[in-house]
Design a protein around this motif. Structure first.
Motif, PDB file in Angstrom:
ATOM      1  N   VAL A 186      -6.621 -53.832  37.056  1.00  0.00           N
ATOM      2  CA  VAL A 186      -5.087 -54.125  37.490  1.00  0.00           C
ATOM      3  C   VAL A 186      -4.438 -53.384  36.029  1.00  0.00           C
ATOM      4  O   VAL A 186      -4.556 -54.070  35.154  1.00  0.00           O
ATOM      5  CB  VAL A 186      -4.738 -55.444  37.787  1.00  0.00           C
ATOM      6  N   ILE A 187      -3.339 -52.280  36.463  1.00  0.00           N
ATOM      7  CA  ILE A 187      -2.662 -51.859  35.358  1.00  0.00           C
ATOM      8  C   ILE A 187      -1.168 -52.440  35.466  1.00  0.00           C
ATOM      9  O   ILE A 187      -0.506 -52.084  36.711  1.00  0.00           O
ATOM     10  CB  ILE A 187      -2.809 -50.417  35.254  1.00  0.00           C
ATOM     11  N   ASP A 188      -0.498 -53.011  34.570  1.00  0.00           N
ATOM     12  CA  ASP A 188       0.690 -53.532  34.723  1.00  0.00           C
ATOM     13  C   ASP A 188       1.716 -52.191  35.081  1.00  0.00           C
ATOM     14  O   ASP A 188       1.796 -51.353  34.332  1.00  0.00           O
ATOM     15  CB  ASP A 188       1.052 -54.150  33.683  1.00  0.00           C
TER      16      ASP A 188
ATOM     17  N   PHE B  62     -10.079 -42.280  31.417  1.00  0.00           N
ATOM     18  CA  PHE B  62     -11.176 -42.507  32.044  1.00  0.00           C
ATOM     19  C   PHE B  62     -12.444 -42.278  30.702  1.00  0.00           C
ATOM     20  O   PHE B  62     -13.292 -42.905  30.853  1.00  0.00           O
ATOM     21  CB  PHE B  62     -11.577 -41.498  32.920  1.00  0.00           C
ATOM     22  N   SER B  63     -12.081 -41.638  29.758  1.00  0.00           N
ATOM     23  CA  SER B  63     -13.133 -41.473  28.594  1.00  0.00           C
ATOM     24  C   SER B  63     -13.167 -42.798  27.977  1.00  0.00           C
ATOM     25  O   SER B  63     -14.398 -43.334  27.707  1.00  0.00           O
ATOM     26  CB  SER B  63     -12.214 -40.409  27.358  1.00  0.00           C
ATOM     27  N   VAL B  64     -12.225 -43.467  27.680  1.00  0.00           N
ATOM     28  CA  VAL B  64     -12.232 -44.888  27.071  1.00  0.00           C
ATOM     29  C   VAL B  64     -12.936 -45.969  28.041  1.00  0.00           C
ATOM     30  O   VAL B  64     -13.872 -46.643  27.558  1.00  0.00           O
ATOM     31  CB  VAL B  64     -11.036 -45.363  26.683  1.00  0.00           C
TER      32      VAL B  64
ATOM     33  N   ILE C 278      -9.807 -51.604  28.769  1.00  0.00           N
ATOM     34  CA  ILE C 278      -9.198 -50.346  29.856  1.00  0.00           C
ATOM     35  C   ILE C 278      -7.908 -50.440  30.120  1.00  0.00           C
ATOM     36  O   ILE C 278      -7.231 -49.681  30.356  1.00  0.00           O
ATOM     37  CB  ILE C 278     -10.049 -50.467  31.029  1.00  0.00           C
ATOM     38  N   ALA C 279      -7.264 -51.572  30.489  1.00  0.00           N
ATOM     39  CA  ALA C 279      -5.756 -51.918  30.884  1.00  0.00           C
ATOM     40  C   ALA C 279      -4.705 -51.246  29.713  1.00  0.00           C
ATOM     41  O   ALA C 279      -3.590 -50.933  29.996  1.00  0.00           O
ATOM     42  CB  ALA C 279      -5.558 -53.352  31.419  1.00  0.00           C
ATOM     43  N   ARG C 280      -5.477 -51.574  28.447  1.00  0.00           N
ATOM     44  CA  ARG C 280      -4.476 -51.143  27.349  1.00  0.00           C
ATOM     45  C   ARG C 280      -4.330 -49.548  26.999  1.00  0.00           C
ATOM     46  O   ARG C 280      -3.358 -49.158  26.815  1.00  0.00           O
ATOM     47  CB  ARG C 280      -4.824 -51.808  25.990  1.00  0.00           C
ATOM     48  N   ASN C 281      -5.542 -48.930  27.442  1.00  0.00           N
ATOM     49  CA  ASN C 281      -5.816 -47.494  27.123  1.00  0.00           C
ATOM     50  C   ASN C 281      -5.273 -46.831  28.242  1.00  0.00           C
ATOM     51  O   ASN C 281      -6.126 -46.545  29.290  1.00  0.00           O
ATOM     52  CB  ASN C 281      -7.027 -47.082  26.489  1.00  0.00           C
ATOM     53  N   LEU C 282      -4.147 -46.169  28.304  1.00  0.00           N
ATOM     54  CA  LEU C 282      -3.660 -45.485  29.530  1.00  0.00           C
ATOM     55  C   LEU C 282      -3.180 -44.132  29.474  1.00  0.00           C
ATOM     56  O   LEU C 282      -2.896 -43.867  28.231  1.00  0.00           O
ATOM     57  CB  LEU C 282      -2.367 -46.263  30.302  1.00  0.00           C
ATOM     58  N   ILE C 283      -2.851 -43.442  30.533  1.00  0.00           N
ATOM     59  CA  ILE C 283      -2.488 -41.727  30.242  1.00  0.00           C
ATOM     60  C   ILE C 283      -1.736 -41.684  31.306  1.00  0.00           C
ATOM     61  O   ILE C 283      -1.777 -42.224  32.568  1.00  0.00           O
ATOM     62  CB  ILE C 283      -3.555 -40.997  30.213  1.00  0.00           C
ATOM     63  N   PRO C 284      -0.512 -40.706  31.304  1.00  0.00           N
ATOM     64  CA  PRO C 284       0.573 -40.672  32.140  1.00  0.00           C
ATOM     65  C   PRO C 284      -0.234 -39.877  33.257  1.00  0.00           C
ATOM     66  O   PRO C 284      -0.929 -38.828  33.191  1.00  0.00           O
ATOM     67  CB  PRO C 284       1.767 -40.073  31.573  1.00  0.00           C
TER      68      PRO C 284
END
Length: 437
Positions: free
Chosen positions: A369-371, A383-385, A407-413
């Motif tokens: 889950v991504i906030d 996806f790399s992380v 994973i939830a902390r490392n996001l890309i737009p």
């Protein structure tokens, strides 16, 4: 699906294959008969979890210092295992993911991608001598069915590039699939009456981009001269060419002659004069729609026109790009360009291993889950992380809560509708020396 459950499903498949290990050994009587540090299960788990480092560094990461085997010992043990062991694990794990994530109507993209492997002139199925000063090279061709909703590979077929046949690969993967109902989306390379017939016999739907010229299916039909249209066709195929049939063949939108040299599995390859006339009927739509101000595309489909308008078909076909980006992630993020062997048999092992790790990582990542915050763009997991964390989780080096948190902390737009010119550079094998440093 929780990460612990995904790992449990994968480890269960590895354990099942390990119990029946003799079936996957080249010498079932002698191979893995003694109790050694590198058991069948240990070797399988190690290869599935490998990255793109040198083999020595991979073993350092996988084993503790006191238990670490030599590189030579590991290579000797892996050479005893058939690639079918990894294919069986991939198939079993994927089938469980499909069953547990039920979808009444999965959307599957079909495509192929070349993979350059170490140069080996003895492997005639993949070897190219090179021309005009080009160095010789070997290529494998990976044919894949990719689930665009679940973001996992559901089936693959590996061919030597010189022997590659994407039509045959598509037909084999469709015929052996256990999925009761699905939609296949394919590019122009899969335009074929035989492919369409195999999908129709399976009871699936299809959406295939076709050529605009006279050489393809469109060129043999009488269609409107308009820039955009949606036409229903009921076409009967036959291999007979009697005088009566020739009269029928003048109706191009209802009858079509298939020569004996054209593959079509649902009519006899040859037809004698005394044989009765046989027809095979295909029902489909030919739809042409606008994609930019000055360009149009034509597709062939058996989807219901009352449910799937041309606008919906356009969006559906655009989703096919998901398999292209998956190949990029598979090769560069998962590491399918960096093999730890020069043997074709062992390269097949690693291809199936990388596909398994891709599905493992995607299934875990897609359920985290991504906030949702007030941001300019929608965000997704890097996806790399995510792959790096999933590998640590696979090797029991991190816990499920830590995995999900990082994973939830490392996001890309997500930036939709971005376009850039396609770079068609020469293929290159990532050799072994660069990993020494």
């Amino acid at each position: 699906m929780k990460p612990k459950h995904v790992k449990k499903l994968l480890f269960s498949e590895i354990k099942t294959a390990s119990v029946d290990y003799k079936k996957y050994c080249y010498n079932p009587i002698q191979n893995f008969s003694r109790n050694r540090k590198l058991s069948f299960e240990t070797v399988i788990k190690s290869i599935i979890g490998m990255e793109n480092k040198s083999l020595t560094n991979e073993l350092i990461d996988i084993f503790t210092f006191s238990d670490m085997p030599s590189t030579s010992a590991f290579v000797q043990q892996r050479n005893k295992i058939k690639p079918e062991a990894f294919k069986t694990i991939f198939d079993g794990f994927t089938n469980k993911l499909v069953i547990e994530n039920k979808d009444d109507f999965p959307v599957l993209a079909i495509d192929g991608s070349d993979v350059q492997i170490p140069t080996n002139p003895q492997d005639k199925e993949s070897y190219y001598p090179g021309t005009n000063g080009q160095k010789p090279y070997n290529l494998l061709h990976l044919n894949a069915l990719y689930d665009l909703k679940r973001h996992i590979y559901t089936d693959v077929l590996i061919q030597g590039s010189r022997e590659r046949n994407e039509h045959c690969a598509l037909q084999k993967m469709i015929d052996r699939s256990s999925i009761p109902k699905a939609l296949i989306i394919a590019d122009r390379g899969y335009e074929s009456y035989n492919n369409i017939a195999h999908i129709q016999e399976k009871g699936w739907n299809y959406l295939i981009r076709i050529k605009d010229g006279k050489a393809g299916i469109k060129g043999t039909l009488e269609l409107p001269a308009n820039d955009e249209f949606d036409v229903n066709i009921s076409l009967k195929l036959t291999r007979k060419q009697t005088n009566e049939i020739k009269v029928l063949l003048k109706d191009k939108n209802h009858y079509r002659y298939i020569s004996s040299s054209t593959p079509f599995d649902y009519l006899p390859p040859k037809s004698r004069k005394s044989d009765p006339v046989q027809f095979y009927e295909l029902k489909f739509r030919i739809v042409r729609f606008k994609i930019t101000e000055d360009s149009y595309e034509t597709v062939i489909t058996n989807l219901d026109s009352s449910i799937y308008s041309s606008e919906k078909l356009k969006k559906l076909y655009a989703s096919r790009w998901g398999i292209e980006t998956s190949f990029r992630d598979l090769k560069y993020t998962i590491g399918m360009l960096d093999f730890h062997t020069k043997k074709v048999m062992c390269i097949h092992q690693e291809i199936y291993a990388h596909l398994t790790m891709y599905n493992f990582s995607e299934m875990i990542t897609s359920h985290i889950v991504i906030d949702k915050k007030k941001r300019k763009h929608t965000y997704k997991a890097n996806f790399s992380v995510a792959v790096h964390m999933c590998r640590l989780f696979y090797h029991e080096r991190t816990t499920s809560p830590d995995l999900e948190t990082i994973i939830a902390r490392n996001l890309i737009p997500i930036r939709p509708n971005r376009h850039r010119s396609r770079k068609l550079g020469s293929k290159a094998f990532h050799g072994f020396l660069y990993r020494v440093a």
